[in-house]
Design an enzyme around this catalytic site. Structure first.
Site, PDB file in Angstrom:
ATOM      1  CD  GLU A  36      -5.844  -0.148   2.661  1.00 52.48           C
ATOM      2  OE1 GLU A  36      -6.277   0.264   1.576  1.00 52.48           O
ATOM      3  OE2 GLU A  36      -5.846  -1.343   3.001  1.00 52.48           O
TER       4      GLU A  36
ATOM      5  NE  ARG B  59      -3.819  -2.292   0.338  1.00 53.94           N
ATOM      6  CZ  ARG B  59      -3.630  -3.542  -0.073  1.00 53.94           C
ATOM      7  NH1 ARG B  59      -2.510  -3.864  -0.723  1.00 53.94           N
ATOM      8  NH2 ARG B  59      -4.539  -4.468   0.142  1.00 53.94           N
TER       9      ARG B  59
ATOM     10  CB  SER C 271      -9.629  -1.913   3.363  1.00 53.21           C
ATOM     11  OG  SER C 271     -10.217  -3.134   2.989  1.00 53.21           O
TER      12      SER C 271
END
Length: 342
Positions: free
Chosen positions: A335, A166, A239
């Protein structure tokens, strides 16, 4: 103006999937990447902060944005095929899910596990989007971008992009690069990744014993649809928390104390542990304060039940992070990019 449109005091509620009410001093909708130098030299833009926005599926606004929001709305796909694989250059404004479905229809493999992820192609390498055991970085050959520091178009190869979980170069130099296109290399055939998060079981329920990429994509669609709330129905950014990567010693200690905690070994010897499991174990799945909540379908998903503000959503996210840290000694990280006060 040819190639772009400028809007002052622009509302952003319909440009972020958490549906947070925020405004930008200036919104630039870009339809022609070649016009970027001209746009960025515009007096009102040249001296303002810059934020590049795709579909807003990876952002939380905790206030108005005092600067220029660049909304990439460029389109186009170019293919160079050598038979066994293809190099595919895709404009940053193309929708990611549309592109994945196009590759499957053309008989290419690789992106099937990444179907149904919201957002644009240009945002994909920035976050190094991933799902069901795959990351987009595996298929990115290079990224074309406008370098605001050097004021020129640059092509950043895979190594230069510095992809990680990520993460990428673009997150470490925010505002420097405006991604205009991404070049992928996709094969016609490759081993399928079906051993992650229930894909094999879903294929079995579908009655598929010799899966092709489109079968895997269908399995992932079914899994995501069951587990994750639809941003078109309830505001969310997918998410919200990363799965933390911890030292093996801590992972082993956590597993001894909590045998149900899922953990995955990493190439560097550390372990990735399930944020969703810890959030649920800490009592936050389905939790709600006002219109800010955690989904009752998936503990990783922060949701806006109607009129939650950015600060209210961020306060709840922090409450979850503090609760998980207090119970497990593990620090969660968001995130999405949090724009504004943190």
């Amino acid at each position: 103006m040819g190639g772009y449109t400028l809007i002052e005091n622009a509302p952003l509620a319909n440009r972020n999937t958490l549906r947070v009410d925020a405004r930008a001093t200036l919104l630039a909708e870009i339809r022609d990447a070649a016009k970027l130098p001209e746009l960025l030299d515009f007096p009102a833009v040249r001296h303002s902060r810059l934020l590049v926005l795709g579909e807003g599926s990876n952002m939380l606004f905790t206030g108005d944005f005092d600067g220029t929001v660049l909304a990439m709305e460029t389109r186009g796909v170019q293919v160079e095929s050598d038979g066994d694989s293809a190099r595919i250059a895709v404009a940053a404004g193309e929708r990611w899910d549309d592109f994945v479905r196009w590759t499957l229809g053309q008989g290419y493999a690789g992106l099937e596990n990444l179907i149904l992820i919201p957002g644009t192609v240009g945002a994909a390498p920035i976050q190094n989007i991933g799902a069901y055991g795959c990351e987009v970085a595996e298929f990115v050959e290079s990224v074309e971008a406008w370098d605001t520091r050097e004021r020129r178009v640059v092509t950043l190869d895979h190594a230069t992009c510095a992809f990680a979980y990520r993460d990428s170069l673009f997150k470490h130099e925010p505002g420097r690069y405006v991604v205009t296109a991404v070049r992928f290399v996709l094969p016609r055939s490759r081993p399928l990744r079906t051993d992650y998060a229930g894909i094999d079981e879903e294929l079995a329920r579908m009655g598929v014993d010799k899966p092709a990429p489109f079968h895997v994509a269908e399995a992932v669609v079914r899994l995501r649809t069951r587990k994750l709330p639809d941003p078109a129905v309830i505001g969310n950014a997918g998410s919200f928390f990363k799965n933390p990567i911890v030292d093996t010693a801590l992972a082993d200690a956590l597993k001894r104390e909590h045998p149900g905690l899922a953990a995955w070994s990493q190439p560097d010897g550390r372990c990735k542990v399930s944020a969703a499991w810890m959030i649920e174990a800490a009592g936050f799945k389905g939790f709600r304060e006002g219109d800010a909540g955690i989904s009752n379908r998936h503990a990783l998903v922060l949701v806006n039940h109607g009129h939650a503000t950015g600060p209210q959503l961020w306060a709840l996210a922090q409450q979850v992070m503090h609760g998980v840290h207090g119970k497990f000694g593990v620090q969660l990280e968001p995130e999405p990019v949090v724009i504004g006060e943190r």
